[in-house]
Scaffold this motif. Sequence first.
Motif, PDB file in Angstrom:
ATOM      1  N   GLN A  67       0.426  -1.325   0.329  1.00  0.00           N
ATOM      2  CA  GLN A  67       0.415  -0.108   0.100  1.00  0.00           C
ATOM      3  C   GLN A  67       0.822   1.279   0.087  1.00  0.00           C
ATOM      4  OE1 GLN A  67      -3.166  -1.268  -0.183  1.00  0.00           O
ATOM      5  NE2 GLN A  67      -2.172  -3.028  -0.259  1.00  0.00           N
ATOM      6  N   LEU A  68       2.108   0.975   0.518  1.00  0.00           N
ATOM      7  CA  LEU A  68       2.695   2.793   0.520  1.00  0.00           C
ATOM      8  C   LEU A  68       3.472   2.304  -0.683  1.00  0.00           C
ATOM      9  CD1 LEU A  68       4.239   1.620   3.787  1.00  0.00           C
ATOM     10  CD2 LEU A  68       3.162   3.869   3.407  1.00  0.00           C
ATOM     11  N   GLU A  69       4.302   1.551  -0.787  1.00  0.00           N
ATOM     12  CA  GLU A  69       4.381   2.116  -2.646  1.00  0.00           C
ATOM     13  C   GLU A  69       3.266   2.413  -3.414  1.00  0.00           C
ATOM     14  OE1 GLU A  69       7.237   0.887  -4.817  1.00  0.00           O
ATOM     15  OE2 GLU A  69       7.645   1.307  -3.508  1.00  0.00           O
ATOM     16  N   ARG A  70       2.353   1.608  -3.575  1.00  0.00           N
ATOM     17  CA  ARG A  70       1.126   1.931  -4.331  1.00  0.00           C
ATOM     18  C   ARG A  70       1.332   3.471  -4.775  1.00  0.00           C
ATOM     19  NH1 ARG A  70      -3.699   0.016  -3.939  1.00  0.00           N
ATOM     20  NH2 ARG A  70      -4.117   1.074  -6.313  1.00  0.00           N
ATOM     21  N   ARG A  71       0.821   4.005  -2.987  1.00  0.00           N
ATOM     22  CA  ARG A  71       1.058   5.475  -2.551  1.00  0.00           C
ATOM     23  C   ARG A  71       2.215   6.354  -3.675  1.00  0.00           C
ATOM     24  NH1 ARG A  71      -3.480   8.817  -0.835  1.00  0.00           N
ATOM     25  NH2 ARG A  71      -1.942  10.895  -0.617  1.00  0.00           N
ATOM     26  N   ARG A  72       3.483   5.319  -2.901  1.00  0.00           N
ATOM     27  CA  ARG A  72       4.612   6.532  -2.964  1.00  0.00           C
ATOM     28  C   ARG A  72       4.119   6.066  -5.102  1.00  0.00           C
ATOM     29  NH1 ARG A  72       9.149   5.675  -6.018  1.00  0.00           N
ATOM     30  NH2 ARG A  72       9.096   3.476  -6.037  1.00  0.00           N
ATOM     31  N   ARG A  73       4.076   5.739  -5.324  1.00  0.00           N
ATOM     32  CA  ARG A  73       4.551   5.681  -6.922  1.00  0.00           C
ATOM     33  C   ARG A  73       3.502   6.638  -7.419  1.00  0.00           C
ATOM     34  NH1 ARG A  73       5.195  -0.513  -8.982  1.00  0.00           N
ATOM     35  NH2 ARG A  73       6.818  -1.203  -7.796  1.00  0.00           N
ATOM     36  N   ALA A  74       1.944   6.851  -7.215  1.00  0.00           N
ATOM     37  CA  ALA A  74       0.817   7.396  -7.455  1.00  0.00           C
ATOM     38  C   ALA A  74       1.248   8.971  -7.308  1.00  0.00           C
ATOM     39  CB  ALA A  74      -0.168   7.313  -6.939  1.00  0.00           C
ATOM     40  N   GLU A  75       2.282   8.936  -6.072  1.00  0.00           N
ATOM     41  CA  GLU A  75       2.017  10.569  -5.574  1.00  0.00           C
ATOM     42  C   GLU A  75       3.841  10.742  -6.615  1.00  0.00           C
ATOM     43  OE1 GLU A  75       3.304  10.563  -1.774  1.00  0.00           O
ATOM     44  OE2 GLU A  75       1.616  10.748  -1.004  1.00  0.00           O
ATOM     45  N   ALA A  76       4.550   9.842  -7.167  1.00  0.00           N
ATOM     46  CA  ALA A  76       5.839  10.372  -7.836  1.00  0.00           C
ATOM     47  C   ALA A  76       5.222  10.994  -9.270  1.00  0.00           C
ATOM     48  CB  ALA A  76       6.384   9.004  -8.158  1.00  0.00           C
ATOM     49  N   LEU A  77       4.057  10.100  -9.980  1.00  0.00           N
ATOM     50  CA  LEU A  77       3.584  10.646 -10.971  1.00  0.00           C
ATOM     51  C   LEU A  77       2.134  11.293 -10.883  1.00  0.00           C
ATOM     52  CD1 LEU A  77       2.232   6.883 -12.442  1.00  0.00           C
ATOM     53  CD2 LEU A  77       4.334   8.316 -13.322  1.00  0.00           C
ATOM     54  N   GLY A  78       2.309  12.344  -9.619  1.00  0.00           N
ATOM     55  CA  GLY A  78       1.315  13.797  -9.318  1.00  0.00           C
ATOM     56  C   GLY A  78      -0.334  12.835  -9.616  1.00  0.00           C
ATOM     57  N   ARG A  79      -0.786  11.613  -9.096  1.00  0.00           N
ATOM     58  CA  ARG A  79      -1.628  10.895  -9.350  1.00  0.00           C
ATOM     59  C   ARG A  79      -2.872  10.846  -7.999  1.00  0.00           C
ATOM     60  NH1 ARG A  79      -0.755   6.108 -13.009  1.00  0.00           N
ATOM     61  NH2 ARG A  79       0.129   7.257 -15.133  1.00  0.00           N
ATOM     62  N   ILE A  80      -1.981  12.082  -7.126  1.00  0.00           N
ATOM     63  CA  ILE A  80      -3.138  12.167  -5.830  1.00  0.00           C
ATOM     64  C   ILE A  80      -3.527  13.546  -5.978  1.00  0.00           C
ATOM     65  CG2 ILE A  80      -2.397  11.680  -3.572  1.00  0.00           C
ATOM     66  CD1 ILE A  80      -2.611   8.691  -4.329  1.00  0.00           C
ATOM     67  N   TYR A  81      -4.986  13.343  -5.788  1.00  0.00           N
ATOM     68  CA  TYR A  81      -5.759  14.612  -5.242  1.00  0.00           C
ATOM     69  C   TYR A  81      -6.757  14.466  -3.738  1.00  0.00           C
ATOM     70  CZ  TYR A  81      -8.698  18.316  -5.832  1.00  0.00           C
ATOM     71  OH  TYR A  81      -9.641  19.457  -5.191  1.00  0.00           O
ATOM     72  N   GLU A  82      -5.995  15.333  -3.855  1.00  0.00           N
ATOM     73  CA  GLU A  82      -6.693  15.740  -1.821  1.00  0.00           C
ATOM     74  C   GLU A  82      -7.486  16.898  -1.879  1.00  0.00           C
ATOM     75  OE1 GLU A  82      -3.857  14.474   0.953  1.00  0.00           O
ATOM     76  OE2 GLU A  82      -3.687  12.781   0.442  1.00  0.00           O
ATOM     77  N   HIS A  83      -8.650  16.175  -1.380  1.00  0.00           N
ATOM     78  CA  HIS A  83      -9.470  17.238  -1.422  1.00  0.00           C
ATOM     79  C   HIS A  83      -9.044  18.474  -0.168  1.00  0.00           C
ATOM     80  CE1 HIS A  83     -13.498  20.038  -1.576  1.00  0.00           C
ATOM     81  NE2 HIS A  83     -13.736  20.279  -0.884  1.00  0.00           N
ATOM     82  N   LYS A  84      -9.546  19.707   0.054  1.00  0.00           N
ATOM     83  CA  LYS A  84      -8.731  20.712   1.101  1.00  0.00           C
ATOM     84  C   LYS A  84      -9.755  20.760   2.300  1.00  0.00           C
ATOM     85  CE  LYS A  84      -5.303  22.327  -1.690  1.00  0.00           C
ATOM     86  NZ  LYS A  84      -4.438  21.427  -1.684  1.00  0.00           N
ATOM     87  N   GLY A  85     -10.597  20.671   1.734  1.00  0.00           N
ATOM     88  CA  GLY A  85     -11.971  21.146   3.093  1.00  0.00           C
ATOM     89  C   GLY A  85     -12.269  22.358   2.815  1.00  0.00           C
ATOM     90  N   ASN A  86     -11.351  22.803   2.952  1.00  0.00           N
ATOM     91  CA  ASN A  86     -11.964  24.883   3.347  1.00  0.00           C
ATOM     92  C   ASN A  86     -12.122  25.550   1.780  1.00  0.00           C
ATOM     93  OD1 ASN A  86      -9.200  24.077   1.883  1.00  0.00           O
ATOM     94  ND2 ASN A  86      -8.787  26.086   3.484  1.00  0.00           N
ATOM     95  N   GLU A  87     -12.399  25.137   0.923  1.00  0.00           N
ATOM     96  CA  GLU A  87     -12.393  25.020  -0.799  1.00  0.00           C
ATOM     97  C   GLU A  87     -14.037  25.000  -0.808  1.00  0.00           C
ATOM     98  OE1 GLU A  87     -10.773  23.104  -3.833  1.00  0.00           O
ATOM     99  OE2 GLU A  87      -9.039  23.304  -3.046  1.00  0.00           O
ATOM    100  N   LYS A  88     -14.537  27.172  -0.965  1.00  0.00           N
ATOM    101  CA  LYS A  88     -15.888  27.014  -1.222  1.00  0.00           C
ATOM    102  C   LYS A  88     -16.267  26.725  -2.805  1.00  0.00           C
ATOM    103  CE  LYS A  88     -16.759  29.327   3.041  1.00  0.00           C
ATOM    104  NZ  LYS A  88     -17.718  30.545   3.308  1.00  0.00           N
ATOM    105  N   LYS A  89     -17.034  26.301  -2.978  1.00  0.00           N
ATOM    106  CA  LYS A  89     -18.096  26.460  -4.429  1.00  0.00           C
ATOM    107  C   LYS A  89     -18.914  26.681  -4.275  1.00  0.00           C
ATOM    108  CE  LYS A  89     -15.187  21.977  -5.013  1.00  0.00           C
ATOM    109  NZ  LYS A  89     -15.446  20.519  -6.037  1.00  0.00           N
ATOM    110  N   CYS A  90     -18.842  27.954  -5.491  1.00  0.00           N
ATOM    111  CA  CYS A  90     -20.066  28.818  -6.059  1.00  0.00           C
ATOM    112  C   CYS A  90     -20.786  27.804  -6.999  1.00  0.00           C
ATOM    113  CB  CYS A  90     -20.043  29.657  -5.397  1.00  0.00           C
ATOM    114  SG  CYS A  90     -21.510  30.838  -5.353  1.00  0.00           S
ATOM    115  N   MET A  91     -21.547  27.845  -7.087  1.00  0.00           N
ATOM    116  CA  MET A  91     -22.102  27.322  -8.599  1.00  0.00           C
ATOM    117  C   MET A  91     -23.498  28.710  -8.926  1.00  0.00           C
ATOM    118  SD  MET A  91     -22.738  23.310  -8.880  1.00  0.00           S
ATOM    119  CE  MET A  91     -22.081  23.250 -10.127  1.00  0.00           C
ATOM    120  N   ASN A  92     -23.038  29.139 -10.271  1.00  0.00           N
ATOM    121  CA  ASN A  92     -23.919  30.387  -9.890  1.00  0.00           C
ATOM    122  C   ASN A  92     -24.867  30.306 -11.398  1.00  0.00           C
ATOM    123  OD1 ASN A  92     -22.995  31.820  -8.342  1.00  0.00           O
ATOM    124  ND2 ASN A  92     -21.011  32.723  -9.959  1.00  0.00           N
TER     125      ASN A  92
END
Length: 115
Positions: A82-107
């Motif tokens: 699991q650590l190796e899978r995560r490491r490889r995904a991060e190295a390829l820029g394939r990890i996106y973590e939602h920051k939670g403090n972003e406000k989304k507004c749809m007009n």
Amino acid sequence: MSHIPFGYTIQNGRAVVNEKEAIMIKKLFEVYLSGLSLSEAAQKAGIKRYHTSVARMLADKRYVEDKFYPPIISKDTFEKAQLERRRRAEALGRIYEHKGNEKKCMNFRFHASMP
């Protein structure tokens, strides 16, 4: 009943380790941790699956701990994978973590036409 994972069979209503496939599972984890890609690791282990299926196999906790399925690999090996899978995904820029403090507004604009 849900899908039976590779490496197991059902006998008399109980999950039993398929020894031939269990050897392949152990080999898969071993060669993946040695640095091979998902497809290469599966090929080396003798498993004929696409890389997405192999990725799911590497993430399947039933190979380690489950009330119904007996363990095939050690918890230590699973965690390393699991650590190796995560490491490889991060190295390829394939990890996106939602920051939670972003406000989304749809007009939206609506237009109604009168007949």
